[in-house]
Design a protein around this motif. Structure first.
Motif, PDB file in Angstrom:
ATOM      1  N   MET A   1       0.836  -1.196   0.000  1.00  0.00           N
ATOM      2  CA  MET A   1       0.000   0.000   0.000  1.00  0.00           C
ATOM      3  C   MET A   1       0.869   1.244   0.000  1.00  0.00           C
ATOM      4  SD  MET A   1      -2.976  -1.097   2.705  1.00  0.00           S
ATOM      5  CE  MET A   1      -1.805  -1.890   3.802  1.00  0.00           C
ATOM      6  N   GLU A   2       0.370   2.289  -0.661  1.00  0.00           N
ATOM      7  CA  GLU A   2       1.103   3.539  -0.762  1.00  0.00           C
ATOM      8  C   GLU A   2       0.288   4.667  -0.134  1.00  0.00           C
ATOM      9  OE1 GLU A   2       1.885   4.275  -4.831  1.00  0.00           O
ATOM     10  OE2 GLU A   2       2.862   2.344  -5.200  1.00  0.00           O
ATOM     11  N   LEU A   3       1.006   5.659   0.377  1.00  0.00           N
ATOM     12  CA  LEU A   3       0.319   6.818   0.952  1.00  0.00           C
ATOM     13  C   LEU A   3      -0.555   7.510  -0.090  1.00  0.00           C
ATOM     14  CD1 LEU A   3       3.120   8.382   3.147  1.00  0.00           C
ATOM     15  CD2 LEU A   3       1.109   7.141   3.924  1.00  0.00           C
ATOM     16  N   ARG A   4      -0.117   7.496  -1.340  1.00  0.00           N
ATOM     17  CA  ARG A   4      -0.912   8.116  -2.391  1.00  0.00           C
ATOM     18  C   ARG A   4      -2.288   7.450  -2.511  1.00  0.00           C
ATOM     19  NH1 ARG A   4       1.202   7.864  -8.501  1.00  0.00           N
ATOM     20  NH2 ARG A   4       1.790   5.850  -7.645  1.00  0.00           N
ATOM     21  N   GLN A   5      -2.314   6.125  -2.356  1.00  0.00           N
ATOM     22  CA  GLN A   5      -3.591   5.416  -2.406  1.00  0.00           C
ATOM     23  C   GLN A   5      -4.493   5.856  -1.256  1.00  0.00           C
ATOM     24  OE1 GLN A   5      -2.137   1.410  -2.266  1.00  0.00           O
ATOM     25  NE2 GLN A   5      -1.767   1.283  -4.474  1.00  0.00           N
ATOM     26  N   PHE A   6      -3.897   6.016  -0.076  1.00  0.00           N
ATOM     27  CA  PHE A   6      -4.675   6.504   1.071  1.00  0.00           C
ATOM     28  C   PHE A   6      -5.222   7.904   0.796  1.00  0.00           C
ATOM     29  CE2 PHE A   6      -2.584   3.814   4.686  1.00  0.00           C
ATOM     30  CZ  PHE A   6      -3.140   2.681   4.123  1.00  0.00           C
ATOM     31  N   GLU A   7      -4.373   8.773   0.225  1.00  0.00           N
ATOM     32  CA  GLU A   7      -4.804  10.145  -0.051  1.00  0.00           C
ATOM     33  C   GLU A   7      -5.954  10.160  -1.055  1.00  0.00           C
ATOM     34  OE1 GLU A   7      -1.147  11.748  -1.380  1.00  0.00           O
ATOM     35  OE2 GLU A   7      -0.344  12.101   0.639  1.00  0.00           O
ATOM     36  N   TYR A   8      -5.870   9.322  -2.079  1.00  0.00           N
ATOM     37  CA  TYR A   8      -6.935   9.276  -3.079  1.00  0.00           C
ATOM     38  C   TYR A   8      -8.219   8.728  -2.461  1.00  0.00           C
ATOM     39  CZ  TYR A   8      -3.537  10.218  -6.818  1.00  0.00           C
ATOM     40  OH  TYR A   8      -2.601  10.794  -7.631  1.00  0.00           O
ATOM     41  N   PHE A   9      -8.091   7.718  -1.600  1.00  0.00           N
ATOM     42  CA  PHE A   9      -9.264   7.143  -0.935  1.00  0.00           C
ATOM     43  C   PHE A   9      -9.968   8.208  -0.094  1.00  0.00           C
ATOM     44  CE2 PHE A   9     -10.441   5.026   3.241  1.00  0.00           C
ATOM     45  CZ  PHE A   9     -11.730   4.703   2.847  1.00  0.00           C
ATOM     46  N   VAL A  10      -9.202   8.970   0.686  1.00  0.00           N
ATOM     47  CA  VAL A  10      -9.801  10.010   1.527  1.00  0.00           C
ATOM     48  C   VAL A  10     -10.462  11.079   0.671  1.00  0.00           C
ATOM     49  CG1 VAL A  10      -9.277  11.862   3.164  1.00  0.00           C
ATOM     50  CG2 VAL A  10      -8.259   9.597   3.479  1.00  0.00           C
TER      51      VAL A  10
ATOM     52  N   GLU B   1      -8.192  -1.328  -2.998  1.00  0.00           N
ATOM     53  CA  GLU B   1      -9.230  -2.307  -2.662  1.00  0.00           C
ATOM     54  C   GLU B   1      -8.716  -3.725  -2.844  1.00  0.00           C
ATOM     55  OE1 GLU B   1     -13.495  -0.174  -3.523  1.00  0.00           O
ATOM     56  OE2 GLU B   1     -12.327  -0.780  -5.286  1.00  0.00           O
ATOM     57  N   ARG B   2      -7.961  -3.956  -3.920  1.00  0.00           N
ATOM     58  CA  ARG B   2      -7.406  -5.297  -4.134  1.00  0.00           C
ATOM     59  C   ARG B   2      -6.419  -5.668  -3.036  1.00  0.00           C
ATOM     60  NH1 ARG B   2      -7.109  -3.465  -9.508  1.00  0.00           N
ATOM     61  NH2 ARG B   2      -4.857  -3.145  -9.318  1.00  0.00           N
ATOM     62  N   GLU B   3      -5.575  -4.715  -2.654  1.00  0.00           N
ATOM     63  CA  GLU B   3      -4.554  -5.012  -1.649  1.00  0.00           C
ATOM     64  C   GLU B   3      -5.166  -5.215  -0.263  1.00  0.00           C
ATOM     65  OE1 GLU B   3      -1.868  -1.778  -2.095  1.00  0.00           O
ATOM     66  OE2 GLU B   3      -0.878  -2.613  -3.854  1.00  0.00           O
ATOM     67  N   LEU B   4      -6.244  -4.491   0.030  1.00  0.00           N
ATOM     68  CA  LEU B   4      -6.915  -4.653   1.319  1.00  0.00           C
ATOM     69  C   LEU B   4      -7.876  -5.838   1.327  1.00  0.00           C
ATOM     70  CD1 LEU B   4      -7.736  -0.912   2.166  1.00  0.00           C
ATOM     71  CD2 LEU B   4      -5.995  -2.344   3.247  1.00  0.00           C
ATOM     72  N   GLY B   5      -8.335  -6.212   0.138  1.00  0.00           N
ATOM     73  CA  GLY B   5      -9.274  -7.322   0.051  1.00  0.00           C
ATOM     74  C   GLY B   5     -10.693  -6.947   0.439  1.00  0.00           C
ATOM     75  N   VAL B   6     -11.041  -5.663   0.374  1.00  0.00           N
ATOM     76  CA  VAL B   6     -12.396  -5.204   0.701  1.00  0.00           C
ATOM     77  C   VAL B   6     -12.829  -4.161  -0.326  1.00  0.00           C
ATOM     78  CG1 VAL B   6     -12.178  -5.633   3.182  1.00  0.00           C
ATOM     79  CG2 VAL B   6     -11.565  -3.393   2.255  1.00  0.00           C
TER      80      VAL B   6
ATOM     81  N   ALA C   1     -19.605  -0.236   3.957  1.00  0.00           N
ATOM     82  CA  ALA C   1     -19.439  -0.430   5.396  1.00  0.00           C
ATOM     83  C   ALA C   1     -17.962  -0.558   5.747  1.00  0.00           C
ATOM     84  CB  ALA C   1     -20.214  -1.673   5.840  1.00  0.00           C
ATOM     85  N   ALA C   2     -17.210  -1.267   4.901  1.00  0.00           N
ATOM     86  CA  ALA C   2     -15.766  -1.405   5.149  1.00  0.00           C
ATOM     87  C   ALA C   2     -15.069  -0.058   5.009  1.00  0.00           C
ATOM     88  CB  ALA C   2     -15.170  -2.420   4.171  1.00  0.00           C
ATOM     89  N   GLY C   3     -15.499   0.735   4.005  1.00  0.00           N
ATOM     90  CA  GLY C   3     -14.901   2.054   3.825  1.00  0.00           C
ATOM     91  C   GLY C   3     -15.142   2.970   5.005  1.00  0.00           C
ATOM     92  N   GLU C   4     -16.373   2.910   5.558  1.00  0.00           N
ATOM     93  CA  GLU C   4     -16.688   3.714   6.748  1.00  0.00           C
ATOM     94  C   GLU C   4     -15.791   3.324   7.910  1.00  0.00           C
ATOM     95  OE1 GLU C   4     -18.736   6.154   7.229  1.00  0.00           O
ATOM     96  OE2 GLU C   4     -20.333   6.086   5.732  1.00  0.00           O
ATOM     97  N   ARG C   5     -15.555   2.036   8.056  1.00  0.00           N
ATOM     98  CA  ARG C   5     -14.735   1.551   9.171  1.00  0.00           C
ATOM     99  C   ARG C   5     -13.265   1.938   9.012  1.00  0.00           C
ATOM    100  NH1 ARG C   5     -14.856  -3.207  12.422  1.00  0.00           N
ATOM    101  NH2 ARG C   5     -13.203  -2.975  13.973  1.00  0.00           N
TER     102      ARG C   5
END
Length: 292
Positions: free
Chosen positions: A1-10, A40-45, A59-63
């Motif tokens: 996982m990359e920080l960029r992926q987290f930033e895009y998700f947020v 999503e693929r790397e987290l499996g959700v 629901a997974a995204g909210e969590r």
């Protein structure tokens, strides 16, 4: 996982739309979709429920959203500490630049100097292929590049998109429009530098004309700015394309420049894959700061 992926998700979670998230991040929408799908693929959700009408957190995204925000905050703190450490050393950042960055480059360097006052920035103006090669071999720590989406051995971090400007005779009827579509201007002869000078830019414009349903009409080549503008102003109707920063000092008596609706090229920072140095991280922070 990359920080960029987290930033895009947020960003998608807060904007509730991939298009709005892309605008906020100053990248193209496919880049956001690609990185979120990879996460999503790397987290499996599944992080979002998507339909033609809406994008909502699953629901997974909210969590996971609070945890991702916490991870980004922790990473930012690490970056600040590293920048402080780097600021105590006489570090050097070797940075490749591109023509047409204009005031944006000055603003980035001023912000960088405020964050790391002892950092020495050495600028190198090189052709695109040479910039990428110098990053790949470690001769440059980073380089600004435009329009490039992939380059072997180099990671490209999208920074911002920007409009292009059409340059045409001020007396031409199309100069009455504030913004021009490519299909409006395409029938006139286009003055571009030979493809060998800048293949990516040449192909971007020519392909946009072709996609609009027109056959590109290539006029005399773009030689240098002064001579080309003089010929556009005094000769038969023709046009050229410049980055917005290059239009700031254009003469306006017989030349007009109007925003081109599309395409909007992306400027990226080319770096080596892996964790960035404190100087490169500070450079990324400066880019983010001056582009909002």
């Amino acid at each position: 996982m990359e920080l960029r992926q987290f930033e895009y998700f947020v960003a998608v979670a807060e904007e509730l739309g991939f298009g709005r998230a892309a605008e906020r991040l100053h990248v193209v929408q496919p880049a956001v979709s690609k990185q979120v799908a990879r996460l999503e693929r790397e987290l499996g959700v599944r992080l979002f429920d998507r339909s033609t009408r809406h994008v909502r957190l699953s629901a997974a995204g909210e969590r996971l959203l609070p945890e991702v925000r916490a991870a980004l905050a922790a990473a930012a703190n690490v970056g600040r500490i590293a920048a402080d450490i780097g600021g105590g050393q006489d570090a050097v950042l070797r940075l490749g630049t591109s023509q047409g960055l204009g005031d944006r480059l000055d603003e980035i360097l001023l912000h960088l100097a405020a964050v790391l006052p002892r950092l020495q920035v050495r600028l190198s103006s090189l052709p695109l292929s040479d910039r990428l090669s110098a990053v790949r071999t470690g001769e440059l720590d980073a380089a600004f590049v435009r329009i490039v989406e992939h380059s072997p051995g180099v990671e490209l971090l999208p920074l911002w998109t920007e409009p292009l400007h059409v340059v045409l005779p001020a007396a031409h009827p199309l100069a009455g429009f504030a913004t021009l579509a490519i299909e409006q201007i395409a029938p006139l002869p286009l003055r571009l530098a030979p493809r060998a000078v800048n293949p990516a830019f040449h192909d971007l414009i020519v392909n946009a004309i072709t996609a609009s349903g027109h056959e590109p009409v290539l006029g005399a080549p773009f030689t240098n700015l002064q001579d080309t503008l003089a010929q556009i102003a005094t000769g038969p109707a023709s046009w050229s394309v410049l980055y917005g920063a290059a239009t700031a000092q254009l003469p306006t008596a017989r030349i007009a420049h109007r925003r081109l609706a599309a395409p909007r090229p992306t400027t990226s920072l080319a770096v080596l894959p892996g964790p960035p140095s404190a100087a490169v991280r500070a450079l990324l922070g400066a880019c983010a700061a001056i582009t909002g």
